[in-house]
Design an enzyme around this catalytic site. Structure first.
Site, short mmCIF file in Angstrom:
data_model
loop_
_atom_site.label_atom_id
_atom_site.label_comp_id
_atom_site.label_asym_id
_atom_site.label_seq_id
_atom_site.Cartn_x
_atom_site.Cartn_y
_atom_site.Cartn_z
N ARG A 165 46.49 36.22 43.22
CA ARG A 165 45.57 37.37 43.80
C ARG A 165 44.81 37.23 45.04
NH1 ARG A 165 44.91 36.84 37.99
NH2 ARG A 165 45.67 38.60 36.85
N LYS A 189 41.67 35.34 36.27
CA LYS A 189 40.52 36.45 35.58
C LYS A 189 40.11 35.81 34.32
CE LYS A 189 42.35 40.92 37.13
NZ LYS A 189 42.69 42.18 36.69
N HIS A 257 47.86 42.82 47.41
CA HIS A 257 48.20 42.93 45.99
C HIS A 257 49.80 43.17 46.21
CE1 HIS A 257 46.87 42.35 42.16
NE2 HIS A 257 47.51 43.38 41.58
N ARG A 260 51.85 40.36 46.26
CA ARG A 260 51.81 39.59 44.79
C ARG A 260 52.92 40.35 44.19
NH1 ARG A 260 48.78 37.44 40.56
NH2 ARG A 260 48.58 38.88 38.57
N HIS A 283 48.99 36.79 33.97
CA HIS A 283 48.90 37.88 33.38
C HIS A 283 48.57 37.85 31.79
CE1 HIS A 283 51.58 40.50 36.04
NE2 HIS A 283 50.30 40.65 36.32
N TYR A 292 57.53 44.93 36.53
CA TYR A 292 58.55 44.32 37.66
C TYR A 292 60.11 44.67 37.03
CZ TYR A 292 54.24 42.69 39.38
OH TYR A 292 53.07 42.53 39.62
#
Length: 311
Positions: A165, A189, A257, A260, A283, A292
């Site tokens: 990110r 995150k 992004h 990414r 994730h 994806y």
């Protein structure tokens, strides 16, 4: 605790929001950007409830929450905005109930609008190669390289190579790079560390950047991997500008992004399993990574339509 003061007066509400902010940061591990968004949503909700007769936090019931969301829907707020504000609301009232600020959670049965699934915009492999080669040629075109051109090349290579990110890249320090193992440590995150690999082209760009970085670095930002023209740590807006400029020539101007998404899509197209891609991208849920597979399926259908005589 006198809940009558919670939804009235700047200071009582400010204390409530400060406590909620501490919970989101310390216990939930949310990013500063997400915390600000949640606090803004909750503050808006409390203001709306107060204007419609609520005098205590316990006065805010399910119909009041639905009316709040309905007012935003009537103002043409997007589904994504409504979904996020529903999530903010549910998180806040779950916390308020758990900490004894209210007896029951009125948001337990609050339904969130479904956000239509959209396929991320990505570069195809030829476009990605064009962007990266153009950046490399600009960085290596003169005997004395422009440090900012080298930095931009390195940023593009790393974003595409690792799929990190933009915030993770901007927060990275020089010490997080291992050129021998070709890995970069980032904090994602939930303040979770992960180590992501990169290949030869990114290693070459990193080596070039680290060789000229000292020319522009300021004393106060000696740890930052990427710096701006004034020597301070590079911000997300600067990185976005780099990516926008570099990708505009392809006709598919994208944000960081988007790189990414591009990295993840090309990994899946190249045969990587979803669990590996999930680990690389950081994730929390495999469901997020599964988007994806849809991108690849869409490309498969397009290729089939162009190639098969009876498509």
């Amino acid at each position: 605790m006198d809940v009558a003061e919670i939804t009235q007066g700047a200071q009582p509400r400010a204390r409530l929001l400060a406590d909620f902010s501490a919970h989101l940061t310390a216990q939930r591990g949310l990013s500063a950007h997400t915390v600000r968004a949640y606090l803004g949503d909750v503050d808006g909700l409390l203001g709306h409830a107060s204007r419609h007769g609520a005098r205590t936090l316990a006065d805010v019931d399910l119909p009041a929450l639905r009316a709040w969301l309905g007012s935003m829907a009537g103002a043409h707020a997007s589904r994504a905005t409504l979904a996020r504000r529903s999530a903010s609301c549910r998180t806040f009232f779950a916390w308020a109930a758990h900490t004894g600020r209210i007896g029951t959670d009125p948001a337990l049965r609050l339904a969130a609008p479904r956000v239509p699934a959209t396929l991320p915009v990505v570069l195809d492999q030829d476009d990605a190669r064009e962007v990266l080669e153009a950046a490399r040629e600009l960085a290596e075109s003169v005997a004395t390289p422009d440090p900012m051109a080298v930095r931009d090349w390195c940023i593009l290579e790393l974003l595409y190579a690792t799929g990190v990110r933009v915030g993770e890249l901007c927060a990275a320090d020089v010490a997080d790079v291992d050129l021998v193992e070709r890995t970069l440590r980032v904090v994602g995150k939930g303040t979770k560390d992960r180590v992501v690999p990169f290949g030869g082209p990114a290693a070459r760009a990193l080596g070039a950047w680290l060789a000229v970085r000292s020319v522009v670095v300021a004393d106060g930002a000696t740890r930052a991997l990427f710096v701006g023209v004034r020597g301070g740590r590079a911000g997300q807006r600067q990185v976005r500008d780099v990516v926008h400029r570099a990708t505009a020539a392809t006709g598919k101007e994208i944000a960081p992004h988007g790189l990414r998404h591009t990295a993840a899509t090309h990994l899946v197209e190249g045969g990587s399993d979803l669990r590996t891609v999930q680990e690389l991208l950081g994730h929390a849920s495999l469901t997020t990574t599964q988007r994806y597979t849809h991108v690849s399926a869409e490309r498969l259908r397009s290729a089939y339509a162009l190639a098969h005589p009876r498509a």
